[in-house]
Scaffold this active site. Sequence first.
Site, PDB file in Angstrom:
ATOM      1  CB  SER A 134      -0.889   0.005   1.247  1.00 46.01           C
ATOM      2  OG  SER A 134      -1.549   1.239   1.426  1.00 46.01           O
ATOM      3  CE1 TYR A 147      -4.130  -2.377   5.135  1.00 48.20           C
ATOM      4  CE2 TYR A 147      -3.313  -0.209   4.545  1.00 48.20           C
ATOM      5  CZ  TYR A 147      -3.711  -1.481   4.176  1.00 48.20           C
ATOM      6  OH  TYR A 147      -3.682  -1.848   2.859  1.00 48.20           O
TER       7      TYR A 147
END
Length: 275
Positions: A134, A147
């Site tokens: 990501s 996250y």
Amino acid sequence: MSERSILITGCSSGIGLDAARFLRGRGWRVFASCRKEADCVRLREEGFAAPRVDYEDEASIEAGLAEVLGATGGRLDALFNNGAYAIPGPVEDVPTEALRTIFQANLIGWHDLTRRVIPVMRGQGHGRIVQCSSVLGLVAMKWRGAYVATKFAQEGLSDAMRLELAGTGIEVVIIDPGPIDTPFRQNAIKQFEKWIDWENSARAEEYRESLLDQLYKGSSKGPQWPAAAVTKKLVHALESPRPKARYYVTTPTYAMGALRRVLPVRALDWVLSRG
């Protein structure tokens, strides 16, 4: 030449589902795994081989991979680790048990599956391990600490693995998507409601002023790219004779990658705090 095979995780929707459908159309033998059996059933009805693989369930990892290898005669050309989720909220409000759980889902389970696949690829002399990271594996943002931590860890683990596997015929590739149009936020809401006691937080007013709207209404959401944007880079990572170590997807990822290289940390903090 025998049909190329790939195991993709997190295929119930979004990036995994788009990749599975596209690669099957391109001639790959796709094993489209999901965490929930009901989603696997739905994909089987669509014609996929769909083993259940839940990164939080070691037995499912072992059984799912065994199902794949049983179908291919013990070979596997590629693994696309993709399934992951977020637990939104300030780091101080994320319970330690929640952090353990998300690391199991977003990092440790990936590691478990990957370690089981490497001997297969080493034995056949080739393979591709593609990790869906990501933009938040490159830079941090507020409210996303759990996250972010898993993705920073995944980036480092993958970089080390790439160096260690050099010369074996096994390529390790990272894909860094930015904002992609998937059910990611809806899945994050479930985790938020499970773990975060925001009403008793010292930052309850901040939740009311911004975070709840961001989470439930997507109020801070800018442009989003289709999952096909990730699949396009995945195809290059899988089929190029010499794949890149990293593939950026979406304008924000390119921008953050560039800013991380040129800005002092405090200046980058200021930029990220505006987002």
